[in-house]
Design a protein around this motif. Structure first.
Motif, PDB file in Angstrom:
ATOM      1  N   LEU A  16     112.972  50.857   2.293  1.00 61.73           N
ATOM      2  CA  LEU A  16     112.316  50.438   3.529  1.00 61.73           C
ATOM      3  C   LEU A  16     112.083  48.935   3.495  1.00 61.73           C
ATOM      4  CD1 LEU A  16     109.422  53.082   3.714  1.00 61.73           C
ATOM      5  CD2 LEU A  16     111.609  53.203   4.883  1.00 61.73           C
ATOM      6  N   ALA A  17     112.128  48.302   4.652  1.00 62.47           N
ATOM      7  CA  ALA A  17     111.744  46.897   4.793  1.00 62.47           C
ATOM      8  C   ALA A  17     110.418  46.888   5.546  1.00 62.47           C
ATOM      9  CB  ALA A  17     112.810  46.123   5.547  1.00 62.47           C
ATOM     10  N   LEU A  18     109.341  46.489   4.873  1.00 61.96           N
ATOM     11  CA  LEU A  18     108.005  46.560   5.454  1.00 61.96           C
ATOM     12  C   LEU A  18     107.415  45.175   5.680  1.00 61.96           C
ATOM     13  CD1 LEU A  18     106.431  49.326   3.177  1.00 61.96           C
ATOM     14  CD2 LEU A  18     107.412  49.601   5.452  1.00 61.96           C
ATOM     15  N   SER A  19     106.750  45.012   6.809  1.00 60.22           N
ATOM     16  CA  SER A  19     105.934  43.826   7.055  1.00 60.22           C
ATOM     17  C   SER A  19     104.491  44.236   6.841  1.00 60.22           C
ATOM     18  CB  SER A  19     106.110  43.321   8.487  1.00 60.22           C
ATOM     19  OG  SER A  19     107.401  42.818   8.670  1.00 60.22           O
ATOM     20  N   LEU A  20     103.775  43.433   6.090  1.00 58.46           N
ATOM     21  CA  LEU A  20     102.384  43.728   5.789  1.00 58.46           C
ATOM     22  C   LEU A  20     101.542  42.533   6.191  1.00 58.46           C
ATOM     23  CD1 LEU A  20     100.605  45.913   4.479  1.00 58.46           C
ATOM     24  CD2 LEU A  20     100.881  44.703   2.315  1.00 58.46           C
ATOM     25  N   LEU A  21     100.614  42.763   7.091  1.00 60.34           N
ATOM     26  CA  LEU A  21      99.698  41.717   7.531  1.00 60.34           C
ATOM     27  C   LEU A  21      98.386  41.883   6.774  1.00 60.34           C
ATOM     28  CD1 LEU A  21     100.184  42.161  11.385  1.00 60.34           C
ATOM     29  CD2 LEU A  21     101.339  40.527   9.892  1.00 60.34           C
ATOM     30  N   VAL A  22      97.816  40.763   6.359  1.00 64.64           N
ATOM     31  CA  VAL A  22      96.510  40.811   5.710  1.00 64.64           C
ATOM     32  C   VAL A  22      95.538  40.036   6.592  1.00 64.64           C
ATOM     33  CG1 VAL A  22      95.162  40.251   3.667  1.00 64.64           C
ATOM     34  CG2 VAL A  22      97.528  41.024   3.414  1.00 64.64           C
ATOM     35  N   LEU A  23      94.492  40.724   7.023  1.00 60.22           N
ATOM     36  CA  LEU A  23      93.484  40.143   7.901  1.00 60.22           C
ATOM     37  C   LEU A  23      92.144  40.148   7.186  1.00 60.22           C
ATOM     38  CD1 LEU A  23      94.428  42.432  10.889  1.00 60.22           C
ATOM     39  CD2 LEU A  23      95.233  40.108  10.548  1.00 60.22           C
ATOM     40  N   LYS A  24      91.347  39.129   7.436  1.00 68.05           N
ATOM     41  CA  LYS A  24      90.007  39.109   6.856  1.00 68.05           C
ATOM     42  C   LYS A  24      89.014  39.513   7.935  1.00 68.05           C
ATOM     43  CE  LYS A  24      86.782  36.712   4.009  1.00 68.05           C
ATOM     44  NZ  LYS A  24      86.389  35.564   3.270  1.00 68.05           N
ATOM     45  N   GLN A  25      88.225  40.538   7.627  1.00 67.92           N
ATOM     46  CA  GLN A  25      87.192  41.012   8.543  1.00 67.92           C
ATOM     47  C   GLN A  25      85.877  41.031   7.772  1.00 67.92           C
ATOM     48  OE1 GLN A  25      88.610  44.805   9.995  1.00 67.92           O
ATOM     49  NE2 GLN A  25      89.782  43.807  11.602  1.00 67.92           N
ATOM     50  N   GLU A  26      85.031  40.081   8.109  1.00 66.08           N
ATOM     51  CA  GLU A  26      83.766  39.882   7.414  1.00 66.08           C
ATOM     52  C   GLU A  26      84.040  39.685   5.932  1.00 66.08           C
ATOM     53  OE1 GLU A  26      80.767  42.667   8.589  1.00 66.08           O
ATOM     54  OE2 GLU A  26      81.278  42.468  10.703  1.00 66.08           O
ATOM     55  N   ASP A  27      83.554  40.566   5.059  1.00 73.34           N
ATOM     56  CA  ASP A  27      83.736  40.393   3.615  1.00 73.34           C
ATOM     57  C   ASP A  27      84.914  41.178   3.052  1.00 73.34           C
ATOM     58  OD1 ASP A  27      81.523  38.745   3.560  1.00 73.34           O
ATOM     59  OD2 ASP A  27      80.137  40.361   3.041  1.00 73.34           O
ATOM     60  N   LEU A  28      85.722  41.786   3.919  1.00 74.88           N
ATOM     61  CA  LEU A  28      86.833  42.611   3.456  1.00 74.88           C
ATOM     62  C   LEU A  28      88.172  42.049   3.927  1.00 74.88           C
ATOM     63  CD1 LEU A  28      85.443  46.182   4.178  1.00 74.88           C
ATOM     64  CD2 LEU A  28      85.584  45.030   1.970  1.00 74.88           C
ATOM     65  N   TYR A  29      89.205  42.354   3.161  1.00 72.52           N
ATOM     66  CA  TYR A  29      90.574  42.062   3.550  1.00 72.52           C
ATOM     67  C   TYR A  29      91.233  43.382   3.921  1.00 72.52           C
ATOM     68  CZ  TYR A  29      89.976  37.417   1.613  1.00 72.52           C
ATOM     69  OH  TYR A  29      89.540  36.144   1.370  1.00 72.52           O
ATOM     70  N   VAL A  30      91.923  43.395   5.038  1.00 73.67           N
ATOM     71  CA  VAL A  30      92.606  44.591   5.514  1.00 73.67           C
ATOM     72  C   VAL A  30      94.106  44.329   5.448  1.00 73.67           C
ATOM     73  CG1 VAL A  30      92.988  46.143   7.467  1.00 73.67           C
ATOM     74  CG2 VAL A  30      90.702  45.183   7.056  1.00 73.67           C
ATOM     75  N   ALA A  31      94.827  45.193   4.752  1.00 71.91           N
ATOM     76  CA  ALA A  31      96.285  45.135   4.695  1.00 71.91           C
ATOM     77  C   ALA A  31      96.805  46.154   5.706  1.00 71.91           C
ATOM     78  CB  ALA A  31      96.781  45.460   3.294  1.00 71.91           C
ATOM     79  N   TYR A  32      97.605  45.687   6.676  1.00 70.61           N
ATOM     80  CA  TYR A  32      98.050  46.546   7.775  1.00 70.61           C
ATOM     81  C   TYR A  32      99.560  46.442   7.934  1.00 70.61           C
ATOM     82  CZ  TYR A  32      98.720  48.249  12.543  1.00 70.61           C
ATOM     83  OH  TYR A  32      99.160  48.926  13.650  1.00 70.61           O
TER      84      TYR A  32
END
Length: 110
Positions: A16-32
């Motif tokens: 698979l070829a995946l794109s992963l976005l990392v966002l910072k929300q308050e004190d957490l990082y979200v990998a989406y």
């Protein structure tokens, strides 16, 4: 975009070829991963990424158990190329919309 390859121990390979976005929300990082609608989180980028690795493994295990991987990928817009013992899947195309944003002018009455 990251390439992700996995074997199931029976000489079957998934690529698979995946794109992963990392966002910072308050004190957490979200990998989406928008092309699979999967996410994880952590207090650091590395924790979020490690969590995502666990999520993708659980997703693939679930799909293997239910024999639903190809159908699920297609439902998410992927192109699936199924060769003997090797599945290669391409994510849906992304489009750069070039949307220009402006900051609205707001007048506050004092």
């Amino acid at each position: 975009m990251d390439n992700f390859s996995k074997t199931d121990g029976d000489a079957n390979v998934l690529e698979l070829a995946l794109s992963l976005l990392v966002l910072k929300q308050e004190d957490l990082y979200v990998a989406y991963c928008p092309s699979l609608e999967l996410s994880s989180y952590g207090s650091t980028i590395d924790e979020a990424r490690t969590g995502f690795d666990e999520v993708i493994d659980a997703y693939l295990e679930y799909c293997k158990k239910n024999q639903s991987l190809k159908e699920d990928l297609k439902r998410h817009g992927w192109t699936v190329i199924d060769q003997k013992n090797h599945i290669k899947a391409e994510p849906p195309a992304t489009v750069d919309l070039n949307i220009i944003t402006t900051t609205p002018k707001v007048t506050l009455n004092a």
